[in-house]
Design an enzyme around this catalytic site. Structure first.
Site, short mmCIF file in Angstrom:
data_model
loop_
_atom_site.label_atom_id
_atom_site.label_comp_id
_atom_site.label_asym_id
_atom_site.label_seq_id
_atom_site.Cartn_x
_atom_site.Cartn_y
_atom_site.Cartn_z
CD GLU A 47 0.72 5.60 6.73
OE1 GLU A 47 0.69 6.36 7.74
OE2 GLU A 47 0.53 5.99 5.57
CD GLU A 58 -1.74 -0.96 -3.99
OE1 GLU A 58 -1.26 -0.83 -2.84
OE2 GLU A 58 -1.99 0.00 -4.73
N1 THU Z 1 0.09 3.41 -0.49
C1 THU Z 1 -0.52 2.23 -0.76
O1 THU Z 1 -0.99 1.54 0.15
N2 THU Z 1 -0.63 1.85 -2.05
C2 THU Z 1 -0.20 2.59 -3.12
O2 THU Z 1 -0.28 2.13 -4.24
C3 THU Z 1 0.34 3.92 -2.90
C4 THU Z 1 0.72 4.23 -1.50
C5 THU Z 1 0.17 3.87 0.90
C6 THU Z 1 1.52 3.87 1.51
C7 THU Z 1 1.36 4.93 2.60
O3 THU Z 1 0.79 4.33 3.74
C8 THU Z 1 0.35 5.89 2.01
O4 THU Z 1 -0.31 5.18 0.97
C9 THU Z 1 0.95 7.17 1.46
O5 THU Z 1 1.96 6.90 0.56
#
Ligand code: THU
Length: 137
Positions: A47, A58
Site C-alpha cells: 500500500e 496478485e
Molecule cells: N487487495 C489485494 O492485494 N488483492 C485483492 O484481490 C483484493 C485487494 C489489497 C489491496 C489493499 O491493499 C487491500 O487488499 C484492501 O483492499
C-alpha cells in the site's frame, strides 16, 4: 499439470501474506503464481499513503514472475488471512492475470477461516474478448 499441489501453492500464498505492507487497510493479501517450469513466484499487497498507488498481491506476484523471465503461469493461489471468508482477486487483477494465464488455469483463494474456493481464471474473468490480443509471450 502442476509441479506442486494447490495445497502447497496456497501455503506459499499464506507465507507471502505475512510480508504484506498494509498499514492503511490492515488487510494482508498474499499471492503465489506457478510458472510453467514449476517455479513459484510470490507477491503481497504493497500500500501507499497515496491510496490509489497501492498494488495488489496478485499483480505483485505477476510482475515478480515476468521480471524473472516467466511469460506463462499455470496456477494461482491467494490468501487473505484477515478475512474470515475467501476473497477473490479484484477486477483489475483478473484482467492483468488473464494476459499471462489460460482460462483453464486453476485458482484457489481462501481466508483465515479455513474455507477455500477452487475455480479457474476463465470463470473469474469470462467473455475475455481480448484474450487473443495477448501477444508476445
Ligand atoms: N487487495 C489485494 O492485494 N488483492 C485483492 O484481490 C483484493 C485487494 C489489497 C489491496 C489493499 O491493499 C487491500 O487488499 C484492501 O483492499
Amino acid at each position: 499439470m502442476t509441479a506442486i499441489t494447490m495445497d502447497a501453492l496456497f501455503e506459499e500464498a499464506q507465507k507471502a501474506a505475512s510480508f504484506a505492507y498494509a498499514p492503511y487497510s490492515r488487510f494482508r493479501v498474499g499471492a503465489a503464481l506457478l510458472g510453467e517450469d514449476g517455479t513459484v513466484y510470490t507477491g503481497c499487497n504493497v500500500e501507499n499513503r497515496s491510496f490509489g498507488l497501492t498494488i495488489c498481491a496478485e499483480r505483485s506476484a505477476l510482475v515478480h514472475g515476468v521480471g524473472r523471465g516467466s511469460r506463462s503461469f499455470v496456477a494461482l493461489a491467494v490468501a487473505t488471512p484477515d478475512s474470515e471468508r475467501p476473497v477473490g482477486p479484484c477486477g483489475a487483477c483478473r484482467q492483468v492475470l488473464s494476459e499471462f494465464m489460460e482460462p483453464e488455469a486453476p485458482v484457489r483463494f481462501g481466508g483465515g477461516g479455513g474455507e477455500q474456493v477452487d475455480t479457474t481464471i476463465g470463470i473469474l474473468y469470462p467473455y475475455d474478448s481480448l484474450h487473443d490480443l495477448s501477444l508476445g509471450r
